[in-house]
Design an enzyme around this catalytic site. Structure first.
Site: not given
Lengths: 82, 411
Positions: B163, B300, B337
């Site tokens: 990620c 994030h 995400h």
């Protein structure tokens, strides 16, 4: 145009997207601007359609639409006899 | 010799809340969620039932049918985002030296489909698999096809650091230009986490929200957050040296000021605030900026219990008391995400935040958490003159990357 010829034309057109271009016995892959990925897809679909296996040696000889039609007609006829 | 300064001249995005950059930005600032029940597959027996899916994207708007057939959706979104970014940048490849234009894209590819094709292989043998399998699923195909599409013959690389990948790719592109290897780089991320195997795996690890109500999860930084929601899409930037941008009279959106990397070296799944702080500190040092020069954090912010608390602690470790004075928000609250694509899309959002003077909110924020005690821009966008933005991306396993954008002053 034979049934085999029609079918091969349909397969080639669907993969190469050469709609509008004439497919004659002397038309080559190069004429159609087809690359090796196109060729592999056409061969795999022909194998699937006719329940056959096209060897790499045979595939290399199939340079034109005419070659392909003659080859498939030959294989189909041989299969019908056996 | 000081490295060349790098500027951003174009951005493009394809996401669940908008299939083009303008729609994406308008949804993001309206606080609109792209999270719905999963429609891509029957998720009734899965631990998580929500996703931010891309529906209605027409690749033929951007490419011919042959290229569309030879590419997976992740590559198509990358091409579309690149086209949009290049249009915004007014970059005409006919006028560029092609070997001075490069491409770095973060993605996992469509690895989720390996299983399906392996089933075909086992059932029907090696001659019956999809001849386009590699083209449609491989990670490297995203930069390969984007580079071919635009005719960029400079550095061409795909990156995967989970990620953190999207920011990682932009940081790598940034450094390519600072090292003199290219004048222009097209960089960003594209990915999908919306697949049965991904939802099953991440669900099993407890990373995904178990909620079933569309639009109400994820809830980054909220006390009742219970996990992330899978998403998909792409975000791409056109970056170039200041000299190159000026020479062609390009409109400069902002400067890319720095990038920093770190690795936790601690735990396979749990984030480590000290590791994350190392990346943020490295980015500040790289940019030559003080904490006080950062006035917005594109977090994030995944919505998992561990990430949001850890990121909050890391921000305080790096910024000290300044962390309490600046807004921090999570785009993932609306777009889910995007895995390797996240850093790319969040960089696009960061640049648009600076250009438009509007900070997208963290939606679904209801109950403050003592462990997450910063200003998360709850639920409603905020007008603000932003001059320094840090965008954080942290990967599972501990790979971290932070990138910094700064208002371009010309000085």
């Amino acid at each position: 145009m034979s049934a085999v010829e029609e079918k091969i034309k349909e397969i080639i057109t669907g993969i190469v997207h050469c709609e509008g271009k004439a497919l004659t016995p002397t038309t080559t892959w190069k004429d159609l601007k087809a690359d090796s990925l196109d060729l592999v897809q056409v061969l795999v679909q022909l194998e699937e359609t006719y329940g056959i296996e096209i060897s790499d040696t045979d595939a290399e000889k199939l340079k034109s639409f005419g070659d392909l039609v003659a080859y498939i007609e030959g294989v189909v006829a041989a299969k019908a006899k056996s | 010799m000081a490295p060349p300064r790098i500027v951003v001249t174009g951005v493009g995005a394809v996401t669940a809340v908008g299939l083009n950059t303008a729609d994406f930005w308008s949804a993001l600032t309206a606080g609109r969620s792209g999270v719905t029940s999963i429609t891509r597959f029957d998720a009734s027996t899965y631990p998580s039932k929500l996703a931010a899916e891309i529906n209605g994207f027409d690749p033929l708007k951007y490419m011919d049918v042959k290229l569309a057939e030879r590419t997976g959706p992740y590559t198509q979104w990358a091409i579309a985002s690149t086209v949009m970014a290049m249009e915004m940048a007014g970059l005409d490849m006919q006028k560029e030296r092609s070997e001075r234009v490069g491409t770095v894209i973060a993605t996992t590819g469509d690895v989720h489909k390996i299983g399906d094709e392996t089933d075909v292989l086992k059932a029907r043998g090696p001659r019956r698999i999809d001849p386009l399998f590699m083209n449609r699923i491989s990670a490297h195909m995203a930069p390969v096809q984007v580079g071919k599409f635009i005719g960029a013959r400079g550095p061409n690389t795909s990156i995967n650091s989970a990620c953190a990948s999207g920011s990682d790719a932009i940081g790598m592109a940034f450094n390519h230009m600072r090292l003199g290897r290219a004048d222009v780089m097209v960089a960003g991320g594209t990915d999908t986490l919306v697949s049965p195997i991904c939802v099953a795996t991440m669900g099993l690890l407890g990373a995904l929200s178990r909620d079933a109500e569309p639009g109400k999860a994820p809830r980054p930084f909220d006390k009742d957050r219970n996990g992330m929601v899978v998403g998909e899409g792409a975000g791409m930037l056109v970056l170039e040296t200041l000299e190159h941008a000026r020479a062609r009279g390009a409109r400069i959106l902002c400067e890319m000021a720095g990038a920093g990397w770190s690795y936790d070296a601690r735990n396979d799944t749990a984030p480590d605030p000290e590791g994350e702080a190392l990346a943020m500190k490295a980015a500040l040092d790289d940019a030559g900026m003080k904490p006080e020069e950062i006035d917005y954090i594109n977090a994030h912010g995944t919505g998992t219990r561990l990430n949001d608390a850890s990121e909050t602690r890391a921000l305080k470790l790096v910024l000290g008391g300044h962390a309490y004075r600046i807004p921090v928000s999570s785009n993932k609250s609306m777009i889910g995400h995007l895995g390797a694509g996240a850093g790319g899309v969040e960089a696009v959002a960061s640049v648009l935040t600076m250009v438009n003077g509007v900070i997208p909110p963290t939606i679904n924020y209801v109950t403050p958490d003592p462990e997450c005690d910063l200003d998360y821009v709850p639920n409603v966008a905020r007008k603000a003159e932003v001059t320094g933005i840090m965008s954080n991306s942290f990967g599972m396993g501990g790979q971290n990357c932070a990138i910094i954008f700064r208002r371009f002053t010309g000085a």
